[in-house]
Enzyme design. Sequence first.
Site, PDB file in Angstrom:
ATOM      1  N   ASP A  90       0.845  -1.201   0.000  1.00 25.11           N
ATOM      2  CA  ASP A  90       0.000   0.000   0.000  1.00 25.11           C
ATOM      3  C   ASP A  90       0.874   1.242   0.000  1.00 25.11           C
ATOM      4  OD1 ASP A  90       0.823  -0.491   2.698  1.00 25.11           O
ATOM      5  OD2 ASP A  90      -0.838   0.736   3.453  1.00 25.11           O
ATOM      6  N   GLU A 154       0.219  -0.738   5.863  1.00 21.31           N
ATOM      7  CA  GLU A 154       1.279  -0.065   6.618  1.00 21.31           C
ATOM      8  C   GLU A 154       0.998   1.419   6.759  1.00 21.31           C
ATOM      9  OE1 GLU A 154       5.077   1.780   7.783  1.00 21.31           O
ATOM     10  OE2 GLU A 154       3.946   2.195   5.962  1.00 21.31           O
TER      11      GLU A 154
END
Lengths: 458, 458
Positions: A90, A154
């Site tokens: 991500d 994250e």
Amino acid sequence: MLEAVLDRARQGRAQAEEDLFELLAIPSVSALPEHRHDCRLAADWLVERLKGMGMFAELIEVEPEGQPVVMAEWLGHDSGPTLTIYGHYDVQPPDPLEEWTSPPFQPTIRDGVVYARGADDNKGQHLAGLKAAEHWFAAGRPPLNLRFLIEGEEEVGGRSLPAYVRANADRLSTDYLFIADGSFAAPGQPELVTALRGMLYTEIEVTGPRVDLHSGIFGGIAPNPFNSLAHILCGLKDREGRILIPGFYDDVEPPSSEELEGWASLGIDEEQQKRLMGVDELPGEPGFSLLERKWARPTLDVHGVMGGFTGAGSKTVIPARARAKVSMRLVPNQQPAKVLAQLGEAVARLATPGTRAQVFELNSALPVRIDTSHPGIEPARRAFAAAYGRSPVLVREGGSVPVTVDFQQALGTHLLVTGFGLPDDGLHSPNERMSLDQYHRGTEMVIHLMDELARAES
Amino acid sequence: MLEAVLDRARQGRAQAEEDLFELLAIPSVSALPEHRHDCRLAADWLVERLKGMGMFAELIEVEPEGQPVVMAEWLGHDSGPTLTIYGHYDVQPPDPLEEWTSPPFQPTIRDGVVYARGADDNKGQHLAGLKAAEHWFAAGRPPLNLRFLIEGEEEVGGRSLPAYVRANADRLSTDYLFIADGSFAAPGQPELVTALRGMLYTEIEVTGPRVDLHSGIFGGIAPNPFNSLAHILCGLKDREGRILIPGFYDDVEPPSSEELEGWASLGIDEEQQKRLMGVDELPGEPGFSLLERKWARPTLDVHGVMGGFTGAGSKTVIPARARAKVSMRLVPNQQPAKVLAQLGEAVARLATPGTRAQVFELNSALPVRIDTSHPGIEPARRAFAAAYGRSPVLVREGGSVPVTVDFQQALGTHLLVTGFGLPDDGLHSPNERMSLDQYHRGTEMVIHLMDELARAES
């Protein structure tokens, strides 16, 4: 066989760049619900690549609203060490869009550097690990057991990977855990990380009148949540950068004298640092050096303020509420839960008459310390020296990789925390970028690391 | 003929409501470029109505990017006074939309009250004046010469009407200028205004790093424009509400002892005021009564803060810039230009190390004083008493109607400043509303006012 693997890496650079651009073109922004499907596309892309090289790979669904974890492994050796490589697929939201020279999800090369959201943070870094494994498989087989854990939360402090790791600690047992989510200390100078700051990310909400009021009619008697918010923020950190929350610094563990001496020897060029950041001075907590402030001191920063009128023109509203995104970087021995309580008390006390203020935690991560005498450190040093021509320096990292704590606590593994980015790669900023040379050498570093870790064990 | 006119007004209430709803359905938001055409539609609607009743009416284009002024007149009397009625057809932006019970541009009646953006501010109020004229024309002809000046830039501090008035002062000569853009002092208690606060609306821009920075990497050494902005705002106004800008209060002219005595006799119900505003206390500058703070003391309020990250989640950016919308209400004898200079100096000085701050003026209006012995005051008192059963009290107004200054200075006319709204009509807020009874009685008040002013003169 090492030379054959390295040869493949060197001859496969064009393909490695195509692979990187494919992954960078997927706008896997975990913070924005409209990109939920894109996160899934990035995860699927990784699973296909990992299967393609001969690993078992699957998506692990953990939290109903979360992003899947990419888990891949190859345990072809009956004995010998296991290396787990971490990454996150991500990326941060790309705004402000207008400040990008080329579109954030159209990877564009200028002067040997690829510009795209996620180029450094973290696609270019974990893809170096993938490519290293791919070349080993293509040349024969890796010299040690391998696992990949690549998460999709994250950037939003999600709990999927930490929960998965804690619930499957035995199954995920690993000798080394390699995290390349940082950068070089300076161009040409790799680093190994001995501590990471933790984090407490909050929203402070201030409420005043129950409804929005007209400042002409009510100005002078109406409590204004924005003015109150300003007084709260001033009461949390002074003009020089000292944090004023009572008790905030109590648990801060100062760096060792060895660490301080090591940092002093790094010879940080303050003028270069200013140019990199685009600032005229480097303000901060009085009495501490630049590197202490970046690595070993906690911080408090405001990231955005919501509420009221922000359009064009001049609406004269005293709004019912105002909110601020405020985060603190925490250092070893500080506890996010304790800081949250201290912050909540301070904020409630600082609200001005007629307003009320509350703190909501958005996410948090414990600070991390890494033992620098573990058996993976020397192999990592040699791998860096082989790939980049220079041995890494020991530093701390100012940012947090939240799952590091879970790896350390649940798996009891040896952490290798480093990065292939450069200090000016523009993480979380417009025009994020990654040097293609750094990327390719990163692949070689991981190829060497696999070899060195396998040989160190035997 | 007065009775015949009043009869028409009473029998025409259903039609008067339909007319109001038609005008309210036009989203004439002057602050938002996408509503530019809607502002024009509202202006056209008014011109058609004014022509329809027998007045000469036209749109006056003044500024290339501005909204047209609706000018209408009927000068059928060779002698006798002229009454000019002011209004503004533009409205505030309706956001936050989610807090409206019914859509802002779908006028909806609940309990005899119409809910819509602009219902009180100002469509319901100037339409009462239009309907009064319409009924006079329908019954025969008005007892005095009439003019309407209805602008479309009141909510954005535009210069079209002021420029038009100053450039055509002779042509627009008028004995009385009637402005209904305020409210009753309390339900059942009309008011006449003796002073209006002025205004200085600014944006404060704080710049720090040239690019957005990651708070993990740079937190501790990076100047943060939001934290600086908080220190600037705290340095402009203290926790209690005292404004700290050096020299800010120097020119403030205190209210007369007569005014203070009058206000004390109004018997403001503080508990009711709190309920109306939805607050638990009424904080403000120490040492001044509630009405002094609302009417006779200058203020400083923050209306919104722009920049950084305001989406969902937890982006850890230290942004390159932050901006705040900050306005000051000014009282008689304060000069916006002088205050702007004082503010600019204070803001530049308050910026924290590594940041710079500048002030940009968005618009301003001089404070206004009105002579309460002019020949229109007694007729207005009688008109209120006839329409609402109660004579008005003399008050000040906390808000500004910027063009009032131009009327006063360029036309040298007698101002009649008042309003038909109620104190809780939610101006500039979600669920803005207007009591239909107040609207209809407002029409009757203006019918009486025309009669009274004509008779006072003869």
